[in-house]
Design a protein around this motif. Structure first.
Motif, PDB file in Angstrom:
ATOM      1  N   LYS A 161       5.105  14.977  13.210  1.00  0.00           N
ATOM      2  CA  LYS A 161       5.854  15.454  11.716  1.00  0.00           C
ATOM      3  C   LYS A 161       7.320  15.194  12.054  1.00  0.00           C
ATOM      4  O   LYS A 161       7.700  15.103  10.594  1.00  0.00           O
ATOM      5  CB  LYS A 161       5.201  16.781  11.388  1.00  0.00           C
ATOM      6  N   ALA A 162       7.866  15.226  12.865  1.00  0.00           N
ATOM      7  CA  ALA A 162       9.338  15.109  13.190  1.00  0.00           C
ATOM      8  C   ALA A 162       9.809  13.713  13.080  1.00  0.00           C
ATOM      9  O   ALA A 162      10.861  13.520  13.005  1.00  0.00           O
ATOM     10  CB  ALA A 162      10.000  15.976  14.215  1.00  0.00           C
ATOM     11  N   ARG A 197      14.721  15.291  14.422  1.00  0.00           N
ATOM     12  CA  ARG A 197      14.997  16.274  13.180  1.00  0.00           C
ATOM     13  C   ARG A 197      16.497  16.695  13.461  1.00  0.00           C
ATOM     14  O   ARG A 197      17.043  17.147  12.339  1.00  0.00           O
ATOM     15  CB  ARG A 197      13.942  17.346  13.052  1.00  0.00           C
ATOM     16  N   ASN A 204      10.406  15.760  19.986  1.00  0.00           N
ATOM     17  CA  ASN A 204      10.584  15.094  18.744  1.00  0.00           C
ATOM     18  C   ASN A 204      11.360  15.792  17.662  1.00  0.00           C
ATOM     19  O   ASN A 204      12.063  15.122  16.981  1.00  0.00           O
ATOM     20  CB  ASN A 204       9.103  14.613  18.174  1.00  0.00           C
ATOM     21  N   TRP A 205      11.428  16.898  17.734  1.00  0.00           N
ATOM     22  CA  TRP A 205      12.082  17.628  16.873  1.00  0.00           C
ATOM     23  C   TRP A 205      13.549  17.692  17.188  1.00  0.00           C
ATOM     24  O   TRP A 205      14.553  17.684  16.390  1.00  0.00           O
ATOM     25  CB  TRP A 205      11.379  19.400  16.549  1.00  0.00           C
TER      26      TRP A 205
END
Length: 169
Positions: free
Chosen positions: A35-36, A109, A104-105
């Protein structure tokens, strides 16, 4: 009459929930981490990247079998571990999967290659710990985790090179 070794091997119904749990945990990791990721963002596309960075499609092609091997190895090792060893292995796997998703975040992000380097170094340490714990229980499962650790080490080198090429970003 049962042979003693048959008693120590879990039956199929007892094994299924363990593999289902590890598969669910790994799937959740992939979804939360995924999602990131926005590899098409202006920020990511503007980063200077090394010529040895794999093409975008390669990441999905590599991560899919790696995630499957993590789920299988985790389930196999957990089935063989008992008591404190099983609890420690469960915790180690949970921390590892959390760090896996967090990278990933941190990178995408937070738009921070430097934070990504910190995250992937922690993941590398966690991989070494997970392999060590898994090897105590099941060497085959530990061996199955080696490609995951190798890919993460490659990702650390790639992330570090991107951070080096993009200071202050």
């Amino acid at each position: 009459m049962r042979i003693i070794s048959e008693r120590s091997r879990p039956s199929a119904p007892a094994r299924w929930p363990v593999y289902a749990a590890t598969a669910a945990a790994v799937t959740a990791t992939a979804v939360v981490g995924g999602k990131a990721v926005d590899a098409d963002s202006d920020w990511y596309r503007s980063l200077a990247k090394p010529p040895w960075q794999p093409p975008s499609w390669a990441f999905g092609a590599v991560w899919t079998p790696l995630y499957a091997s993590i789920a299988w190895a985790g389930g196999r090792a957990l089935l063989k571990a008992h008591g404190h060893e099983r609890r420690a292995l469960t915790a180690g796997l949970g921390v590892n999967l959390g760090l896996n998703a967090a990278w990933n975040w941190m990178f995408f992000r937070c738009h921070s290659p430097a934070a990504g380097v910190a995250g992937t170094l922690l993941l590398d340490l966690s991989n070494a710990d997970l392999i060590r714990r898994t090897a105590r229980t099941d060497r085959t499962a530990a061996t199955a985790l080696l490609p995951y650790a190798a890919w993460c080490a490659f990702a650390t080198a790639l992330n570090a090179e991107i951070a080096r090429r993009n200071p202050g970003r």
